[in-house]
Design a protein around this motif. Structure first.
Motif, mmCIF file in Angstrom:
data_model
loop_
_atom_site.group_PDB
_atom_site.id
_atom_site.type_symbol
_atom_site.label_atom_id
_atom_site.label_comp_id
_atom_site.label_asym_id
_atom_site.label_seq_id
_atom_site.Cartn_x
_atom_site.Cartn_y
_atom_site.Cartn_z
ATOM 1 N N GLY A 102 43.109 48.709 12.058
ATOM 2 C CA GLY A 102 44.357 48.221 12.642
ATOM 3 C C GLY A 102 45.391 47.937 11.571
ATOM 4 N N LEU A 103 46.524 47.481 12.011
ATOM 5 C CA LEU A 103 47.595 47.103 11.110
ATOM 6 C C LEU A 103 47.419 45.645 10.724
ATOM 7 C CD1 LEU A 103 50.525 48.763 13.068
ATOM 8 C CD2 LEU A 103 49.555 49.552 10.917
ATOM 9 N N ALA A 104 47.579 45.348 9.457
ATOM 10 C CA ALA A 104 47.426 43.976 8.984
ATOM 11 C C ALA A 104 48.615 43.122 9.411
ATOM 12 C CB ALA A 104 47.303 43.976 7.464
ATOM 13 N N ASN A 105 48.343 41.860 9.650
ATOM 14 C CA ASN A 105 49.384 40.864 9.920
ATOM 15 C C ASN A 105 50.229 41.160 11.159
ATOM 16 O OD1 ASN A 105 48.656 39.404 7.571
ATOM 17 N ND2 ASN A 105 49.797 40.877 6.355
ATOM 18 N N THR A 106 49.643 41.754 12.151
ATOM 19 C CA THR A 106 50.376 41.963 13.405
ATOM 20 C C THR A 106 49.892 40.928 14.414
ATOM 21 O OG1 THR A 106 48.783 43.630 14.124
ATOM 22 C CG2 THR A 106 50.793 44.427 13.061
ATOM 23 N N PRO A 107 50.819 40.375 15.181
ATOM 24 C CA PRO A 107 50.412 39.366 16.156
ATOM 25 C C PRO A 107 49.621 39.985 17.308
ATOM 26 C CG PRO A 107 52.737 39.872 16.403
ATOM 27 C CD PRO A 107 52.259 40.620 15.194
ATOM 28 N N VAL A 108 48.857 39.151 17.946
ATOM 29 C CA VAL A 108 48.142 39.510 19.166
ATOM 30 C C VAL A 108 48.640 38.554 20.234
ATOM 31 C CG1 VAL A 108 45.902 39.652 20.316
ATOM 32 C CG2 VAL A 108 46.132 40.365 17.923
ATOM 33 N N LEU A 109 49.110 39.104 21.339
ATOM 34 C CA LEU A 109 49.588 38.284 22.448
ATOM 35 C C LEU A 109 48.518 38.250 23.523
ATOM 36 C CD1 LEU A 109 53.238 39.674 22.778
ATOM 37 C CD2 LEU A 109 52.367 37.898 21.236
ATOM 38 N N GLU A 110 48.404 37.108 24.176
ATOM 39 C CA GLU A 110 47.387 36.950 25.210
ATOM 40 C C GLU A 110 48.040 36.391 26.466
ATOM 41 O OE1 GLU A 110 43.246 34.453 25.750
ATOM 42 O OE2 GLU A 110 43.846 35.078 23.736
ATOM 43 N N THR A 111 47.691 36.981 27.613
ATOM 44 C CA THR A 111 48.124 36.475 28.908
ATOM 45 C C THR A 111 46.881 36.094 29.696
ATOM 46 O OG1 THR A 111 48.053 38.573 30.126
ATOM 47 C CG2 THR A 111 50.075 38.103 28.855
ATOM 48 N N GLU A 112 47.069 35.764 30.940
ATOM 49 C CA GLU A 112 45.924 35.388 31.767
ATOM 50 C C GLU A 112 44.865 36.489 31.815
ATOM 51 O OE1 GLU A 112 45.044 34.449 36.453
ATOM 52 O OE2 GLU A 112 46.990 33.856 35.622
ATOM 53 N N ARG A 113 45.306 37.748 31.942
ATOM 54 C CA ARG A 113 44.360 38.857 32.088
ATOM 55 C C ARG A 113 44.351 39.849 30.939
ATOM 56 N NH1 ARG A 113 46.204 41.853 37.295
ATOM 57 N NH2 ARG A 113 48.227 41.439 36.342
ATOM 58 N N LEU A 114 45.347 39.754 30.041
ATOM 59 C CA LEU A 114 45.581 40.838 29.095
ATOM 60 C C LEU A 114 45.566 40.399 27.643
ATOM 61 C CD1 LEU A 114 48.643 42.385 30.961
ATOM 62 C CD2 LEU A 114 46.238 43.060 31.192
ATOM 63 N N ILE A 115 45.289 41.356 26.785
ATOM 64 C CA ILE A 115 45.474 41.246 25.343
ATOM 65 C C ILE A 115 46.476 42.337 24.961
ATOM 66 C CG2 ILE A 115 44.405 41.497 23.067
ATOM 67 C CD1 ILE A 115 43.424 39.016 24.513
ATOM 68 N N LEU A 116 47.500 41.937 24.226
ATOM 69 C CA LEU A 116 48.486 42.882 23.700
ATOM 70 C C LEU A 116 48.325 42.883 22.190
ATOM 71 C CD1 LEU A 116 49.574 42.027 26.540
ATOM 72 C CD2 LEU A 116 51.841 42.481 25.658
ATOM 73 N N ARG A 117 48.031 44.043 21.644
ATOM 74 C CA ARG A 117 47.756 44.176 20.213
ATOM 75 C C ARG A 117 48.496 45.382 19.657
ATOM 76 N NH1 ARG A 117 45.024 48.671 20.107
ATOM 77 N NH2 ARG A 117 43.452 49.190 21.665
ATOM 78 N N ALA A 118 48.595 45.422 18.347
ATOM 79 C CA ALA A 118 49.238 46.569 17.710
ATOM 80 C C ALA A 118 48.421 47.836 17.975
ATOM 81 C CB ALA A 118 49.365 46.328 16.211
ATOM 82 N N PRO A 119 49.080 48.978 18.030
ATOM 83 C CA PRO A 119 48.356 50.232 18.236
ATOM 84 C C PRO A 119 47.514 50.595 17.016
ATOM 85 C CG PRO A 119 50.656 50.670 17.757
ATOM 86 C CD PRO A 119 50.520 49.182 17.878
#
Length: 179
Positions: free
Chosen positions: A3-20
């Motif tokens: 993955g890409l270093a130092n990229t944020p990960v966002l979290e919702t109730e059902r989801l994870i949003l991460r760098a490609p």
């Protein structure tokens, strides 16, 4: 997975949003070569070679700008369902928040809405933006409906996006605190 270093990960109730990552390439390619991608420059006329370049653009945006589109996954899995987030490549008139659902399993369940809300929260709260646009093809009624549900309004005064192949005339404006 690399993955890409130092990229944020966002979290919702059902989801994870991460760098490609490179592992997302097959899901992107399959989507981008299908007619499901007709409103973002993909579809039956797209080649694998150009799709590869476009995906490199998605990954490289993080390196060049320090922010970028997040791959949408469900909690408990890592299958890429789509992408959402901030986007501002060279030549774009304004900073954008965009979205697309790559896999039919991600449709009709509110995943695009939930992910795009998290992306908007990120650009307004973490990146400090006050406004962003979404460039939407006039025929993409589902994306227009989502933009409106997110609180965006058509901005007739904003410059349209000339992608080289066509011009996207619908510009929806998101403002901090409008969703």
């Amino acid at each position: 997975m690399i993955g890409l270093a130092n990229t944020p990960v966002l979290e919702t109730e059902r989801l994870i949003l991460r760098a490609p990552t490179g592992d997302d390439w097959p899901a992107w390619r399959d989507f981008h070569l299908s007619d499901r991608a007709q409103y973002i420059g993909g579809g039956s006329q797209m080649t694998e070679r150009n799709s590869w370049r476009a995906f490199g653009h998605v990954i490289g945006h993080w390196v060049m700008r320090g922010f970028g589109m997040f791959v949408i996954t469900e909690k408990g899995g890592d299958a890429a369902l789509g992408i959402t987030g901030p986007w501002f490549p060279a030549g774009w008139p304004e900073r954008e928040v965009g979205w697309s659902i790559w896999h039919p399993a991600g449709e009709g369940r509110g995943i695009a809405s939930e992910a795009a809300r998290a992306a908007l929260d990120h650009v307004f709260n973490d990146l400090g933006w006050d406004t962003a646009v979404s460039y939407i093809d006039a025929e993409n009624t589902r994306s227009i409906a989502l933009a409106e549900r997110l609180g965006a309004r058509l901005d007739a005064d904003a410059p349209s996006l000339d992608t080289g192949a066509d011009e996207i005339n619908h510009v929806y404006r998101h403002r901090k605190g409008s969703a």
